[in-house]
Design an enzyme around this catalytic site. Structure first.
Site, mmCIF file in Angstrom:
data_model
loop_
_atom_site.group_PDB
_atom_site.id
_atom_site.type_symbol
_atom_site.label_atom_id
_atom_site.label_comp_id
_atom_site.label_asym_id
_atom_site.label_seq_id
_atom_site.Cartn_x
_atom_site.Cartn_y
_atom_site.Cartn_z
ATOM 1 N N CYS A 160 36.634 41.345 35.320
ATOM 2 C CA CYS A 160 37.506 42.523 35.328
ATOM 3 C C CYS A 160 36.648 43.757 35.063
ATOM 4 O O CYS A 160 36.535 44.220 33.926
ATOM 5 C CB CYS A 160 38.593 42.360 34.263
ATOM 6 N N CYS A 356 45.324 49.206 43.466
ATOM 7 C CA CYS A 356 44.854 49.449 42.106
ATOM 8 C C CYS A 356 44.570 50.929 41.878
ATOM 9 O O CYS A 356 43.974 51.590 42.730
ATOM 10 C CB CYS A 356 43.585 48.632 41.849
#
Length: 434
Positions: A160, A356
């Protein structure tokens, strides 16, 4: 009447509970189990880590909202799963029997991989939970009182990477607003990625160029292909390797304040189920989100096993982002419903599309990857102030959805479909399982 249990109440589990209950109605029971009694909007944790947001802005108690939708809620951690008996043992010793189980637990943070990297042990913080983000803010305030070197980035095995870039840029922006940027003797970005903007997915659009430029403009020195070996006495020990994985530099970086995204592992209760997971504790699923070993167990989000998109000199993982997770959830819900209605041959697949928004202070970066993993039909990375505003709006929108008890409002579905973005592969909705 079947009993469907959702394990985990994060950005995957809570929408899953709502969507499952809506799909199954009153004819079946849905239970949501979470170690926390509150929902937290994890994408906003970088803001909490500098005091731009407070806990109450991004977190709220779960019980009231889910129970009014007819969903049973248990605020207990799962200690053990007996997949053969279909029982979950809770922290208080009670057991919950399930007919179907959806695992959406999120990860265990593997601080043990790097000695001294646990936020409770030294100067390196985390923003992976709201608790950690609050602790990071407390340490950041100490930095403001007594400035020193900053190191931010991602550990070997991390998957991440976006929040690491976000937090680095947000901290730099906040320091400038306070007139303190010049008081920081060094600001370093350390990442296991083979290049800036790789993001665990071989980049998106011009993520490499845009993020490289962004870090440079903020005076942040970046190092790639790095693995942190330990943190000790306010020093970070870092090994940098070349394309072949051979060591080219050993660095000892002073760090007064740091934040590193750790590698993830599967949570112990899930990882301990025989044949359910890979060695990292992530659930092995087929393309329909169903366990490869247990037909009545499904999984979505960070809890599932996705192989790295490529072999990198320092290990990196593939991220599971918000819309991609919602895509997995919708597919799992459809398939559990099909099973319960006697349509076990009908299987639905998620698109794994990714949308995103990442805040970078007074600006932001957005990417659309359809699907997230290559090959892609759409591959766009954009940068500007509008993204910062879009993320602020999205936070409020998503939290409102979770309080309203809706996973995908019709207007969201219509709007995204107009943009060519869908959760499910509609052409496969009635695809027969082989």
């Amino acid at each position: 009447m079947a009993h469907v249990v959702i394990l985990g109440a994060g950005t995957g589990g809570m929408p899953a509970a709502y969507e499952m209950k809506e799909a199954l109605g009153s004819g079946h029971e849905v239970t949501l189990i979470s170690a926390n009694d509150y929902f937290q909007f994890v994408p906003s944790n970088p803001w909490v880590g500098v005091g731009w947001k407070e806990r109450d802005d991004i977190a709220f108690p779960i019980r009231h909202y889910v129970e009014r939708k007819g969903i049973h809620f248990i605020a207990q951690s799962a200690e053990q799963i007996d997949a053969e008996a279909q029982n979950i043992t809770l922290a208080d010793g009670n057991t919950v029997h399930y007919d179907y189980l959806m695992i959406a637990t999120g990860p265990k943070l593997a601080f043990e991989n790097v000695p001294g990297s646990d936020p409770h042990e030294g100067p390196v913080q985390s923003i992976c939970t709201v608790d950690h983000a609050e602790r990071a803010f407390a340490e950041y305030q100490a930095l403001l009182r007594e400035p020193g070197p900053i190191v931010i980035g991602a550990m070997a095995g991390a998957s991440c990477f976006g929040p690491a870039y976000e937090y680095a840029m947000i901290v730099a922006s906040d320091l400038k607003k306070r007139g303190m940027r010049d008081k920081i003797p060094s600001f370093t970005f350390i990442t296991s990625e083979p290049y800036i903007g790789h993001l665990g997915i071989q980049g998106v659009g011009d993520s490499k160029g845009i993020l490289t430029k962004g870090l440079k403009e903020e005076g942040i020195e970046a190092y790639t292909n790095c693995k942190v070996t330990k943190v000790e006495d306010n020093k970070m020990y870092v090994t940098q390797v070349d394309e072949k994985g051979e060591t080219i530099k050993e660095m000892v970086l002073p760090v007064k304040f740091g934040m590193m995204i750790p590698a993830f592992k599967g949570v112990p209760a899930v990882a301990g189920v025989e044949g359910l997971c890979n060695p990292g504790g992530f659930v092995l699923v087929d393309e329909h989100q169903r366990s490869k070993k247990y037909a009545n167990i499904f999984a979505a989000g960070i809890a599932i096993a996705i192989p790295p998109v490529e072999t990198t000199p320092v290990p990196t993982g593939a991220p599971k982002t918000g819309y991609m997770i919602e895509s997995m959830v919708s597919a799992a819900v459809h398939n559990i419903k099909a099973d319960l209605e006697g349509r076990k041959g009908e299987q639905t697949m998620g698109t794994w599309n990714a949308v995103c928004f990442a805040d970078m202070g007074d600006r932001g970066a957005a990417f659309i990857a359809l699907p997230q993993l290559k090959p892609r039909k759409v591959d766009v990375f954009a940068y500007g102030r509008w993204v910062h505003l879009a993320k602020v709006a999205f936070e409020k929108y998503f939290i409102r959805k979770m309080k309203m008890g809706v996973s995908e409002p019709f207007y969201e579905k219509v709007l995204f479909k107009m943009m060519g973005i869908t959760r499910l592969k509609e052409e496969d909705t009635h695809r027969k399982a082989s």
